[in-house]
Design a protein around this motif. Structure first.
Motif, PDB file in Angstrom:
ATOM      1  N   GLN A 178       0.863  -1.188   0.000  1.00 30.56           N
ATOM      2  CA  GLN A 178       0.000   0.000   0.000  1.00 30.56           C
ATOM      3  C   GLN A 178       0.898   1.237   0.000  1.00 30.56           C
ATOM      4  OE1 GLN A 178      -3.246  -0.050  -0.306  1.00 30.56           O
ATOM      5  NE2 GLN A 178      -3.453  -2.291  -0.128  1.00 30.56           N
ATOM      6  N   PRO A 179       1.061   1.858  -1.169  1.00 29.16           N
ATOM      7  CA  PRO A 179       1.962   3.006  -1.254  1.00 29.16           C
ATOM      8  C   PRO A 179       1.547   4.117  -0.271  1.00 29.16           C
ATOM      9  CG  PRO A 179       1.340   2.271  -3.430  1.00 29.16           C
ATOM     10  CD  PRO A 179       0.482   1.514  -2.486  1.00 29.16           C
ATOM     11  N   GLY A 180       2.509   4.607   0.465  1.00 31.29           N
ATOM     12  CA  GLY A 180       2.277   5.706   1.391  1.00 31.29           C
ATOM     13  C   GLY A 180       1.660   5.290   2.709  1.00 31.29           C
ATOM     14  N   GLN A 181       1.368   3.995   2.905  1.00 31.34           N
ATOM     15  CA  GLN A 181       0.745   3.536   4.141  1.00 31.34           C
ATOM     16  C   GLN A 181       1.719   2.722   4.967  1.00 31.34           C
ATOM     17  OE1 GLN A 181      -3.077   1.700   3.758  1.00 31.34           O
ATOM     18  NE2 GLN A 181      -3.833   3.221   2.267  1.00 31.34           N
ATOM     19  N   LEU A 182       1.366   2.526   6.246  1.00 29.06           N
ATOM     20  CA  LEU A 182       2.181   1.753   7.168  1.00 29.06           C
ATOM     21  C   LEU A 182       1.415   0.550   7.678  1.00 29.06           C
ATOM     22  CD1 LEU A 182       3.730   4.632   9.359  1.00 29.06           C
ATOM     23  CD2 LEU A 182       4.639   3.626   7.243  1.00 29.06           C
ATOM     24  N   ARG A 183       2.199  -0.369   8.249  1.00 30.83           N
ATOM     25  CA  ARG A 183       1.613  -1.538   8.914  1.00 30.83           C
ATOM     26  C   ARG A 183       2.383  -1.793  10.188  1.00 30.83           C
ATOM     27  NH1 ARG A 183       5.178  -5.602   8.263  1.00 30.83           N
ATOM     28  NH2 ARG A 183       6.534  -5.565   6.424  1.00 30.83           N
ATOM     29  N   VAL A 184       1.898  -2.664  11.073  1.00 37.32           N
ATOM     30  CA  VAL A 184       2.573  -3.018  12.315  1.00 37.32           C
ATOM     31  C   VAL A 184       3.815  -3.860  11.977  1.00 37.32           C
ATOM     32  CG1 VAL A 184       2.370  -4.218  14.531  1.00 37.32           C
ATOM     33  CG2 VAL A 184       0.440  -2.924  13.613  1.00 37.32           C
ATOM     34  N   SER A 185       4.926  -3.481  12.622  1.00 28.89           N
ATOM     35  CA  SER A 185       6.172  -4.229  12.413  1.00 28.89           C
ATOM     36  C   SER A 185       6.025  -5.630  13.009  1.00 28.89           C
ATOM     37  CB  SER A 185       7.337  -3.492  13.086  1.00 28.89           C
ATOM     38  OG  SER A 185       8.502  -4.283  13.039  1.00 28.89           O
ATOM     39  N   THR A 186       6.518  -6.698  12.251  1.00 22.91           N
ATOM     40  CA  THR A 186       6.322  -8.088  12.711  1.00 22.91           C
ATOM     41  C   THR A 186       7.598  -8.925  12.685  1.00 22.91           C
ATOM     42  OG1 THR A 186       5.708  -8.762  10.473  1.00 22.91           O
ATOM     43  CG2 THR A 186       3.912  -8.122  11.987  1.00 22.91           C
ATOM     44  N   LYS A 187       8.778  -8.349  12.247  1.00 16.58           N
ATOM     45  CA  LYS A 187       9.997  -9.156  12.219  1.00 16.58           C
ATOM     46  C   LYS A 187      11.152  -8.353  12.786  1.00 16.58           C
ATOM     47  CE  LYS A 187      11.523  -8.016   7.505  1.00 16.58           C
ATOM     48  NZ  LYS A 187      11.913  -8.588   6.198  1.00 16.58           N
ATOM     49  N   ALA A 188      12.194  -9.135  13.212  1.00 16.43           N
ATOM     50  CA  ALA A 188      13.361  -8.506  13.810  1.00 16.43           C
ATOM     51  C   ALA A 188      14.229  -7.876  12.743  1.00 16.43           C
ATOM     52  CB  ALA A 188      14.150  -9.525  14.616  1.00 16.43           C
ATOM     53  N   TYR A 189      14.898  -6.789  13.133  1.00 19.03           N
ATOM     54  CA  TYR A 189      15.836  -6.080  12.266  1.00 19.03           C
ATOM     55  C   TYR A 189      15.213  -5.748  10.919  1.00 19.03           C
ATOM     56  CZ  TYR A 189      19.183  -7.577  15.810  1.00 19.03           C
ATOM     57  OH  TYR A 189      19.844  -7.796  16.990  1.00 19.03           O
ATOM     58  N   THR A 249      13.487  -3.323  15.519  1.00 17.46           N
ATOM     59  CA  THR A 249      12.235  -4.074  15.531  1.00 17.46           C
ATOM     60  C   THR A 249      12.478  -5.471  16.039  1.00 17.46           C
ATOM     61  OG1 THR A 249      12.563  -4.792  13.263  1.00 17.46           O
ATOM     62  CG2 THR A 249      11.322  -2.747  13.604  1.00 17.46           C
ATOM     63  N   SER A 250      11.422  -6.131  16.566  1.00 17.10           N
ATOM     64  CA  SER A 250      11.520  -7.505  17.055  1.00 17.10           C
ATOM     65  C   SER A 250      10.488  -8.357  16.338  1.00 17.10           C
ATOM     66  CB  SER A 250      11.286  -7.539  18.562  1.00 17.10           C
ATOM     67  OG  SER A 250       9.927  -7.274  18.851  1.00 17.10           O
ATOM     68  N   SER A 251      10.556  -9.630  16.629  1.00 20.41           N
ATOM     69  CA  SER A 251       9.565 -10.536  16.030  1.00 20.41           C
ATOM     70  C   SER A 251       8.217 -10.462  16.734  1.00 20.41           C
ATOM     71  CB  SER A 251      10.103 -11.976  16.064  1.00 20.41           C
ATOM     72  OG  SER A 251      10.387 -12.370  17.409  1.00 20.41           O
ATOM     73  N   THR A 252       8.197  -9.786  17.877  1.00 24.05           N
ATOM     74  CA  THR A 252       6.925  -9.574  18.566  1.00 24.05           C
ATOM     75  C   THR A 252       6.213  -8.424  17.856  1.00 24.05           C
ATOM     76  OG1 THR A 252       7.910 -10.252  20.661  1.00 24.05           O
ATOM     77  CG2 THR A 252       5.813  -9.039  20.753  1.00 24.05           C
ATOM     78  N   PRO A 253       5.011  -8.650  17.256  1.00 24.57           N
ATOM     79  CA  PRO A 253       4.359  -7.607  16.458  1.00 24.57           C
ATOM     80  C   PRO A 253       4.178  -6.306  17.244  1.00 24.57           C
ATOM     81  CG  PRO A 253       3.260  -9.700  16.138  1.00 24.57           C
ATOM     82  CD  PRO A 253       4.241  -9.915  17.262  1.00 24.57           C
ATOM     83  N   GLY A 254       4.699  -5.204  16.682  1.00 21.18           N
ATOM     84  CA  GLY A 254       4.531  -3.875  17.269  1.00 21.18           C
ATOM     85  C   GLY A 254       5.491  -3.567  18.376  1.00 21.18           C
ATOM     86  N   TYR A 255       6.435  -4.410  18.713  1.00 22.79           N
ATOM     87  CA  TYR A 255       7.364  -4.204  19.809  1.00 22.79           C
ATOM     88  C   TYR A 255       8.785  -4.053  19.283  1.00 22.79           C
ATOM     89  CZ  TYR A 255       3.982  -5.076  23.526  1.00 22.79           C
ATOM     90  OH  TYR A 255       2.931  -4.988  24.381  1.00 22.79           O
ATOM     91  N   ALA A 256       9.608  -3.264  20.010  1.00 27.06           N
ATOM     92  CA  ALA A 256      11.027  -3.108  19.711  1.00 27.06           C
ATOM     93  C   ALA A 256      11.838  -3.992  20.659  1.00 27.06           C
ATOM     94  CB  ALA A 256      11.432  -1.639  19.856  1.00 27.06           C
ATOM     95  N   MET A 257      13.177  -4.170  20.335  1.00 28.09           N
ATOM     96  CA  MET A 257      14.070  -4.946  21.209  1.00 28.09           C
ATOM     97  C   MET A 257      15.452  -4.310  21.177  1.00 28.09           C
ATOM     98  SD  MET A 257      14.959  -8.311  18.962  1.00 28.09           S
ATOM     99  CE  MET A 257      15.898  -8.169  17.437  1.00 28.09           C
TER     100      MET A 257
END
Length: 625
Positions: free
Chosen positions: A514-525, A583-591
């Motif tokens: 989706q150009p210009g849109q974001l999603r929840v982060s789901t993977k590390a690095y 980013t981490s593998s925990t959706p929406g969380y950092a590490m």
């Protein structure tokens, strides 16, 4: 129809047939100078010239039948209204009177008698009634004072030389030198033509202050110019006096027998005592409908429309205007001018009506064509408005025609200035769509709206949207010397996939589909990391960049720089301040970054607080790299 002369001749003939007094009466007779007889048009008065213990008057008709009996009177004057004993007016005809007199301490009652001729001319030819009197004793005729009345003049003595046919009184001894005619001539010689006479002494007649001229009556003037002309020489020319406890002493005016106006003063028993009043009465026979139009009470207060004035001028009206003042000068002027030399008000308007009303005014100004409904001018305040209400206004302006509710203009100072010691100085409210509560206009290159504070903790301009919308909107260029933003991060709003599960602190990544849109982060690095949803932990966005109607717009503010709380999973390693986060593998969380080679391009920011274990919020300095 018989003439007055014919009637008089017949009555005089009858007079010759009336029996004389008895010998006993003649023996007990006293000289007539003891009694003055005054014959008026509607009454006969017997005035004692010396004290008497008793007086009694008896009147008989030509047949000897009694007509009137006064009974014993102990006063010095006996008045007979020429009525019968039952109060009926005396009819035309010949009557004999007998007057009984008793001196103080005397046992003998003296009597005197005479005759009356009454001619009710008004019943016959619409002329004034006439009365003649004679005495039954030769010695008395001319020695008493007699006043006769006919339609032309008042006659003093026994006859009027100009009206001998109507007023001559013929004595029994007509050959005496002291006749009635000579008495009248002597009395008339002491008077002035047109001047009403009076008793100057008990036995003499002279001029009074009353003049009759051309049908006009004058008192104090010999040339009356109206039907009644009163001229005084002292402080009071006319006095109307009533008893102290009476309701009122009043004078009324009427037209064709219908009372129009009554004015006078009130007594002690009146609801408003010691007052001067005017009231209107439309019908003489129905005084109950009278209405007081104006009253001045004993304090000097004037009431119009009220009988209980509470001010120097108190006006009340059930309909229309209570007071209407108009200045018709084409060059200008003032309809009402109020002045005070103290701290009070020149003009005070007050409304005491129901509190729920929306149209009650203390002062109401209105103009159809003029410049202003209300104009105020002064060295201090032109118009001053005050109220004790917590929700209403000291000055309220309303315009239903599309103009200004309140308009202020000044050549030097402020057009409108609002000052409050405990609340806002000026509040502008608009309930219309796309309209403004306060608008400032200028055409001189100056400030349309200026906010100035002279206190270090004050704010020159304050804007707030309590509904969460925009507090300040600037169309055009904002020229700012120093911009201090109370928020902690720089954010841009994005459209986000799966927006229902998004909450502040969530780590976001670019959505490649989706150009210009974001999603929840789901993977590390994840090198597509974009930032953190702003607003977690009570730290709000400081600055938002957006362009509505383009891809640079959305519903969720994402912090791209600055400080923001971020969701962190410490199970991948304890976090301490200064650690780099990714980013981490925990959706929406950092590490915590442990593999710096993999973290190249996936750095979210640097931790400002720590988290030893589990999941939580960590304050992060967002520095995407």
């Amino acid at each position: 129809m018989r003439s007055a002369k014919t009637v008089l001749a017949l009555l005089l003939c009858l007079l010759l047939t009336v029996p004389g007094v008895s010998a006993q009466d003649k023996q007990s007779h006293k000289p007539a100078t003891e009694i003055a007889i005054v014959v008026e048009q509607d009454a006969v008065r017997f005035v004692a010239q010396k004290p008497f213990a008793e007086m009694r008057l008896q009147v008989f008709d030509k047949t000897g039948e009694p007509v009137f009996d006064s009974g014993v009177v102990t006063e010095s004057e006996l008045r007979w209204a020429m009525e019968t004993g039952n109060g009926a007016p005396l009819k035309s005809g010949l009557y004999r009177y007998q007057l009984s007199l008793k001196e103080p301490g005397a046992e003998t009652v003296h009597t005197r008698s005479g005759n009356f001729i009454v001619d009710r001319a008004v019943e016959r030819d619409q002329k004034l009634d006439r009365v003649w009197i004679t005495s039954a004793h030769d010695a008395e005729l001319g020695s008493e004072l007699i006043v006769a009345r006919n339609e032309a003049s008042t006659i003093l003595g026994a006859a009027n030389p100009s009206k001998m046919a109507d007023t001559t009184i013929t004595p029994h001894n007509a050959d005496k030198t002291d006749t009635a005619k000579s008495k009248a001539e002597k009395a008339a010689a002491a008077g002035t033509a047109g001047r009403l006479a009076k008793f100057t002494t008990a036995a003499e007649v002279g001029d009074s202050v009353i003049t009759e001229q051309n049908g006009n009556i004058g008192i104090g003037t010999t040339t009356p110019g109206t039907e009644f002309h009163l001229k005084g020489t002292g402080e009071v020319a006319l006095r109307i006096e009533g008893d102290a406890n009476s309701s009122a002493a009043q004078l009324e005016t009427s037209i064709a027998g219908v009372r129009r106006w009554t004015f006078g003063s009130t007594g002690n028993n009146h609801p408003t005592p010691n007052a001067f009043y005017f009231y209107q009465d439309t019908n003489r026979s129905n005084s109950g409908i009278s209405q007081t139009r104006m009253l001045i009470n004993e304090d000097g207060n004037v009431g119009i429309g009220t009988t209980t004035p509470t001010a120097r001028l108190h006006i009340e009206a059930a309909t229309g205007y209570a007071l209407f003042a108009r200045n018709a000068n084409p060059f200008g002027g003032t309809g009402i001018f109020g002045l005070t030399t103290t701290k009070g008000s020149g003009v005070l308007g007050r409304y005491d009506g129901p509190a729920s009303t929306t149209d009650g005014w203390g002062v109401f100004g209105f103009t159809e064509t003029g410049y202003a409904g209300v104009f105020g001018s002064g060295r201090q305040n032109g118009v001053f408005g005050a109220t004790a209400s917590n929700t209403d206004s000291g000055v309220f302006g309303k315009n239903d025609g599309g103009g200004w509710g309140v308009y202020g203009f000044s050549e030097r100072g402020a057009g409108i200035q609002g000052v409050s010691n405990s609340h806002d100085g000026i509040i502008g409210i608009s309930n219309a769509t796309n309209k403004t509560g306060v608008i400032g206009l200028t055409s001189k290159g100056s400030n349309a709206v200026a906010g100035i504070s002279s206190h270090k903790d004050g704010v020159g301009g304050y804007f707030q949207n309590s509904a969460g919308g925009v507090s300040l909107k600037v169309i055009g260029t904002a020229d700012i010397g120093t911009l201090r933003i109370t928020g902690a991060d720089l954010a841009e709003p994005f459209a986000v996939a799966g927006a229902d599960s998004i909450q502040p602190g969530t780590v976001m990544a670019i959505d490649p589909t989706q150009p210009g849109q974001l999603r929840v982060s789901t993977k590390a690095y994840d090198q597509k990391v974009a930032g953190v949803i702003s607003g977690a932990g009570g730290i709000n966005t400081g600055l938002t960049l957006k362009q509505p109607g383009t891809l640079a717009d959305g519903a969720h503010p994402v912090a791209l720089s600055g400080r923001v709380y971020c969701q962190v999973d410490a199970s991948f390693g304890a976090i301490k301040p200064g650690d780099l986060l990714t980013t981490s593998s925990t959706p929406g969380y950092a590490m915590k970054v442990r593999n710096h080679a993999r973290a190249q391009g996936a750095i979210l920011g640097k931790a400002l607080t720590g988290l030893k274990s589990g999941k939580g919020l960590v304050l992060v300095l967002v520095t995407l790299q």
